[in-house]
Design a protein around this motif. Structure first.
Motif, PDB file in Angstrom:
ATOM      1  N   ASN A 121       0.815  -1.221   0.000  1.00 15.03           N
ATOM      2  CA  ASN A 121       0.000   0.000   0.000  1.00 15.03           C
ATOM      3  C   ASN A 121       0.844   1.265   0.000  1.00 15.03           C
ATOM      4  OD1 ASN A 121      -2.564  -1.129  -0.108  1.00 15.03           O
ATOM      5  ND2 ASN A 121      -2.632  -1.470   2.102  1.00 15.03           N
ATOM      6  N   LYS A 122       2.130   1.132  -0.368  1.00 14.85           N
ATOM      7  CA  LYS A 122       3.035   2.285  -0.398  1.00 14.85           C
ATOM      8  C   LYS A 122       3.461   2.612  -1.815  1.00 14.85           C
ATOM      9  CE  LYS A 122       5.210   1.858   4.182  1.00 14.85           C
ATOM     10  NZ  LYS A 122       6.525   1.763   4.884  1.00 14.85           N
ATOM     11  N   GLN A 123       3.588   3.895  -2.087  1.00 14.80           N
ATOM     12  CA  GLN A 123       4.229   4.349  -3.314  1.00 14.80           C
ATOM     13  C   GLN A 123       5.250   5.414  -2.948  1.00 14.80           C
ATOM     14  OE1 GLN A 123       4.316   3.324  -6.373  1.00 14.80           O
ATOM     15  NE2 GLN A 123       2.863   1.678  -5.969  1.00 14.80           N
ATOM     16  N   TYR A 124       6.369   5.412  -3.679  1.00 17.60           N
ATOM     17  CA  TYR A 124       7.454   6.343  -3.416  1.00 17.60           C
ATOM     18  C   TYR A 124       7.542   7.367  -4.555  1.00 17.60           C
ATOM     19  CZ  TYR A 124       8.617   2.251  -0.591  1.00 17.60           C
ATOM     20  OH  TYR A 124       8.560   1.185   0.265  1.00 17.60           O
ATOM     21  N   THR A 125       7.982   8.574  -4.218  1.00 22.53           N
ATOM     22  CA  THR A 125       8.068   9.621  -5.245  1.00 22.53           C
ATOM     23  C   THR A 125       9.413   9.642  -5.946  1.00 22.53           C
ATOM     24  OG1 THR A 125       8.922  11.276  -3.674  1.00 22.53           O
ATOM     25  CG2 THR A 125       6.512  11.064  -3.886  1.00 22.53           C
TER      26      THR A 125
END
Length: 318
Positions: free
Chosen positions: A234-238
């Motif tokens: 459930n994580k996204q990184y920029t």
């Protein structure tokens, strides 16, 4: 611009070499649904993106595409470690290279009946930009229509198929080195599925009526469950040093998976783990820099500095 942090995005467990597992992993690297394809597809879609008002979608593509670069590094390094040496060769570096070791095998005997012989003939016990059958990676895999809903739908399909294949690769080997990387990529593929599904929902596309995400029961794999329990899906990184990414405007709220979880996009990048360079492989004639080369490099540097001093005077040591 891109900046490289010299850390692997995930830890690689230690185990014995396994050339067959390495060859299976080649599908996840250079196959039609592998990491090289996702990396190139999302970066090309982001580079060719049009419409400033839709910047959050471009930033989402850019962030995921940048993460895929680290996935190429991770899976390539894993393949290299799986090929690094033979379990049955226990010779000494100062012995003749073709002399059988204490395990009764010559150094590269394992290449003749395990995995892909090109890993040894061409790649010096390292990963290659090919699929599991040895076919070279092709730029024709990349889909970039210029139409946002179509691209997002295709990306969702790509991540879903990639995750399905990695679940199959997981079931092909019990090697800890291979499974540690496969499990991580399964979970991150799931995160990217969720990202593209969420993006489609914000555009009013009922993707789940058209394209149900395949059920794999991957949570039954212990390495996968450990990562799911950490919420990694459930994580996204920029991967954005200037904090200009607007991908968080899309990747937020309830997960499209319908499991009651919440999406999080407030991290620049994962912490990662230390990255080390593999030892030299004398049996592959891949020695790095031997003393003679080091001496030559130093002599060349001395000549260059002499020329600089003659033209501009001695260079300050500070």
């Amino acid at each position: 611009m891109y900046f490289h942090v010299q850390r692997l995005i995930n830890d690689i467990a230690q185990d014995e070499p396994d050339p067959a597992a390495a060859n299976a992993l080649q599908e996840g690297l250079g196959g039609q649904f592998g990491e090289m394809r996702t990396m190139m597809q999302y970066l090309f879609q982001a580079m060719n993106f049009r419409g400033p008002a839709a910047k959050p979608y471009r930033d989402l593509l850019q962030g995921i595409g940048t993460e895929e670069i680290s996935h190429v590094e991770l899976i390539g390094t894993t393949i290299s470690r799986l090929l690094d040496g033979s379990p049955r060769y226990r010779g000494r570096p100062d012995e003749p290279l073709d002399k059988p070791g204490a395990g009764g095998a010559i150094p590269l005997e394992i290449a003749l009946d395990h995995g892909n012989i090109h890993h040894y003939l061409v790649g010096a016990q390292g990963a290659l930009p090919v699929d599991a059958a040895g076919n070279p990676w092709s730029g024709s895999y990349v889909y970039n229509s210029g139409n946002l809903p179509l691209d997002l739908l295709y990306n969702l399909m790509l991540e879903s198929t990639g995750r399905l294949q990695k679940c199959r690769i997981y079931e092909m080997t019990d090697n800890k080195t291979a499974r540690s990387t496969i499990a991580y990529l399964i979970v991150r593929d799931q995160a990217h599925e969720i990202a593209y599904a969420k993006a489609l929902e914000t555009l009013g596309v009922k993707w789940n009526a058209l394209l149900p995400i395949p059920k794999t029961n991957a949570e039954a794999f212990p390495e996968v469950k450990k990562l799911l329990d950490l919420g990694l899906h459930n994580k996204q990184y920029t991967f954005d040093l200037a904090t200009q990414s607007e991908a968080g405007k899309i990747f937020q709220g309830a997960s499209p998976a319908g499991d009651g979880s919440t999406l999080v996009a407030d991290e620049q990048a994962p912490e990662g783990v230390p990255s080390t360079i593999s030892v030299e492989r004398p049996e592959e004639f891949a020695p790095g820099l031997d003393p003679a080369l080091l001496e030559l490099i130093q002599a060349t540097a001395d000549l260059e500095m002499t020329a600089v001093d003659a033209s501009f005077g001695p260079v300050s040591s500070r």
